[in-house]
Write an enzyme that holds these catalytic residues in place. Sequence first.
Site, PDB file in Angstrom:
ATOM      1  N   TYR A   1       0.834  -1.210   0.000  1.00 20.30           N
ATOM      2  CA  TYR A   1       0.000   0.000   0.000  1.00 20.30           C
ATOM      3  C   TYR A   1       0.866   1.256   0.000  1.00 20.30           C
ATOM      4  O   TYR A   1       0.615   2.200  -0.755  1.00 20.30           O
ATOM      5  CB  TYR A   1      -0.903  -0.013   1.231  1.00 20.30           C
ATOM      6  CG  TYR A   1      -1.754   1.224   1.397  1.00 20.30           C
ATOM      7  CD1 TYR A   1      -2.958   1.360   0.715  1.00 20.30           C
ATOM      8  CD2 TYR A   1      -1.362   2.255   2.258  1.00 20.30           C
ATOM      9  CE1 TYR A   1      -3.754   2.490   0.877  1.00 20.30           C
ATOM     10  CE2 TYR A   1      -2.146   3.383   2.420  1.00 20.30           C
ATOM     11  CZ  TYR A   1      -3.332   3.498   1.729  1.00 20.30           C
ATOM     12  OH  TYR A   1      -4.101   4.622   1.887  1.00 20.30           O
TER      13      TYR A   1
ATOM     14  N   THR B   1      -2.756  13.408   8.788  1.00 22.38           N
ATOM     15  CA  THR B   1      -2.415  12.524   9.894  1.00 22.38           C
ATOM     16  C   THR B   1      -3.665  11.713  10.253  1.00 22.38           C
ATOM     17  O   THR B   1      -4.560  11.558   9.437  1.00 22.38           O
ATOM     18  CB  THR B   1      -1.891  13.340  11.095  1.00 22.38           C
ATOM     19  OG1 THR B   1      -2.757  14.458  11.329  1.00 22.38           O
ATOM     20  CG2 THR B   1      -0.491  13.872  10.812  1.00 22.38           C
TER      21      THR B   1
ATOM     22  N   TRP C   1      -5.893  -1.370  25.225  1.00 22.64           N
ATOM     23  CA  TRP C   1      -4.680  -2.146  24.991  1.00 22.64           C
ATOM     24  C   TRP C   1      -3.467  -1.233  25.043  1.00 22.64           C
ATOM     25  O   TRP C   1      -3.447  -0.162  24.420  1.00 22.64           O
ATOM     26  CB  TRP C   1      -4.748  -2.843  23.637  1.00 22.64           C
ATOM     27  CG  TRP C   1      -5.654  -4.049  23.644  1.00 22.64           C
ATOM     28  CD1 TRP C   1      -6.504  -4.431  24.629  1.00 22.64           C
ATOM     29  CD2 TRP C   1      -5.774  -5.027  22.604  1.00 22.64           C
ATOM     30  NE1 TRP C   1      -7.165  -5.578  24.280  1.00 22.64           N
ATOM     31  CE2 TRP C   1      -6.734  -5.974  23.040  1.00 22.64           C
ATOM     32  CE3 TRP C   1      -5.182  -5.195  21.365  1.00 22.64           C
ATOM     33  CZ2 TRP C   1      -7.102  -7.073  22.265  1.00 22.64           C
ATOM     34  CZ3 TRP C   1      -5.553  -6.298  20.592  1.00 22.64           C
ATOM     35  CH2 TRP C   1      -6.499  -7.220  21.038  1.00 22.64           C
TER      36      TRP C   1
END
Length: 323
Positions: A142, A170, A207
């Site tokens: 990609y 971003t 996480w």
Amino acid sequence: MSSPEKTVVMVTGGSGLVGKAIQEVIEAEEGTLNERWVYLSSGDGDLTCPIQTSAIFDKYMPTHVIHLAAQVGGLFANMKYKVQFWRNNVIMNDNIFQECHKRNIKKLVSCLSTCIFPDKTTFPIDETMIHDGAPHFSNEGYAYAKRMVDVQNRMYRDQYGMKFTSVIPTNIFGKHDNFHLEDSHVIPGLIHRGYLCKQKGEPFQIWGTGKPLRQFIFSKDLARLMVWTLRSYDEADPIILSVGEEDEVSIADVAHTVAKALGFEGEIQFDATKADGQHKKTANNAKLRRYLPDFKFTPFEDAMKETVEWFTENYATPGRVRK
């Protein structure tokens, strides 16, 4: 731009996060500009097919194009299908470039990603550093395909005088995002998980340590900047569209902001046994600020509140929220 009665702006990938935001921004301008905007979805045709791509251009006869469409996927898909991510994106981009060249399109703006920057680099990154080293191996198919857009912009400008350029946003978030619990980006994933934790009365588990830093741009702010790019930015070289370094936020701050917007009052837990990923990916928006020193970004908490309100209002409506 061209004379008002002949201006047709076609947006590929127009049904996604950024395309929907552009539509919202343009609709707010209704009556002030004589432009026709067309927002494509996958149902309009296969952009990896040159015949179908040509037919789309025949149908809408655009004078300007914003190219958002791409084959995208999560980490697993990028690692497993590198060839497909390379080929499909290169073919799609080449078809768009060729049609824009053949039809003498007045302006083409393509959307890149910060993942195209070298894996081994210094921070902050800026527009001159794209080709300074290999991207991370996990998404090289990609990333290299997107890098070639930058190369193509310069080549078409040099050989044919075409006004082709690109933007590098971003981390984008906002309404109409992909809120899948496993395959989404960090903010939509946290919003969906936090929403379910609130419904179930469970702790909100994050996480990692929450320490990594990221720059986030609200989709509506990005849309405003992309419209500006189409109308006013004339360099072939890309431009980073981002909040400044001073507006970096930690993942922990993001989690607390999501919880506040959701009205979640339970416990927020950070699972430090899970990997944090790269600590920072700071981008320099100095070039943007040279052009638009007074541009006002939506405050992060306000943007999160608007996004969460849209998510909660549309969560139960079939087909409204990608999850």
